[in-house]
Design a protein around this motif. Structure first.
Motif, PDB file in Angstrom:
ATOM      1  N   ALA A  75       0.870  -1.083   0.245  1.00 33.12           N
ATOM      2  CA  ALA A  75      -0.182   0.060  -0.015  1.00 33.12           C
ATOM      3  C   ALA A  75       0.861   1.640   0.276  1.00 33.12           C
ATOM      4  O   ALA A  75       0.163   2.123  -0.464  1.00 33.12           O
ATOM      5  N   LEU A  76       2.247   1.050   0.620  1.00 35.48           N
ATOM      6  CA  LEU A  76       2.475   2.597   1.059  1.00 35.48           C
ATOM      7  C   LEU A  76       3.676   2.183  -0.024  1.00 35.48           C
ATOM      8  O   LEU A  76       3.954   3.752  -1.142  1.00 35.48           O
ATOM      9  N   GLU A  77       3.881   1.543  -0.929  1.00 32.64           N
ATOM     10  CA  GLU A  77       4.746   1.287  -2.734  1.00 32.64           C
ATOM     11  C   GLU A  77       3.640   1.710  -3.341  1.00 32.64           C
ATOM     12  O   GLU A  77       4.491   2.939  -4.386  1.00 32.64           O
ATOM     13  N   ARG A 131      15.821   5.727  -3.040  1.00 37.77           N
ATOM     14  CA  ARG A 131      16.354   5.455  -2.412  1.00 37.77           C
ATOM     15  C   ARG A 131      15.114   4.697  -2.087  1.00 37.77           C
ATOM     16  O   ARG A 131      14.719   3.438  -1.499  1.00 37.77           O
ATOM     17  N   LEU A 132      13.729   4.751  -3.566  1.00 31.85           N
ATOM     18  CA  LEU A 132      12.755   3.169  -3.770  1.00 31.85           C
ATOM     19  C   LEU A 132      13.660   2.466  -3.448  1.00 31.85           C
ATOM     20  O   LEU A 132      12.616   1.062  -3.090  1.00 31.85           O
ATOM     21  N   VAL A 133      14.438   2.495  -4.410  1.00 31.94           N
ATOM     22  CA  VAL A 133      14.532   0.804  -4.574  1.00 31.94           C
ATOM     23  C   VAL A 133      15.620  -0.148  -3.817  1.00 31.94           C
ATOM     24  O   VAL A 133      15.629  -0.919  -3.467  1.00 31.94           O
ATOM     25  N   ARG A 134      16.453   0.968  -2.913  1.00 35.34           N
ATOM     26  CA  ARG A 134      17.000   0.384  -1.670  1.00 35.34           C
ATOM     27  C   ARG A 134      16.200  -0.096  -0.599  1.00 35.34           C
ATOM     28  O   ARG A 134      16.015  -0.214   0.423  1.00 35.34           O
ATOM     29  N   SER A 135      15.033   0.253  -0.529  1.00 34.40           N
ATOM     30  CA  SER A 135      13.822  -0.240   0.170  1.00 34.40           C
ATOM     31  C   SER A 135      13.119  -1.183  -0.004  1.00 34.40           C
ATOM     32  O   SER A 135      12.945  -2.055  -0.632  1.00 34.40           O
TER      33      SER A 135
END
Length: 99
Positions: free
Chosen positions: A54-56, A95-99
């Motif tokens: 959901a957050l993604e 940042r999104l890819v690392r999370s």
């Protein structure tokens, strides 16, 4: 790093984004209740996955809006501001890819 506040790229999707964030908030509260109620680990992990998804989804919507509006406008104007917007977007994607 200056950020625009007069007009944000997601303004057209604001209600949808708020709705999704409220849903994610409810999922996280549900996770807390599950732990308090000693729910089976795998069931909690399944719900953690749903909350993460959901957050993604919110993050991808915000990124899409940012690229389509803020970055596109800056690139159309050119110059150092455009370069900064592209670097900023690249860092956000990283940042999104690392999370």
């Amino acid at each position: 790093m200056a950020h625009e506040t007069a007009h944000v790229g997601y303004v057209g999707d604001k209600e949808q984004i708020i709705k999704r964030l409220k849903r994610a908030e409810g999922q996280v509260r549900g996770l807390q209740r599950m732990v308090e109620d000693d729910t089976y680990c795998i069931d909690i992990l399944t719900q953690v996955s749903a909350a993460t998804k959901a957050l993604e989804t919110v993050a991808l919507q915000l990124l899409d809006d940012h690229l389509a509006h803020c970055v596109a406008d800056a690139v159309a104007q050119g110059g150092a501001a455009a370069d900064e917007k592209v670097r900023e977007a690249s860092a956000a994607i990283a940042r999104l890819v690392r999370s």
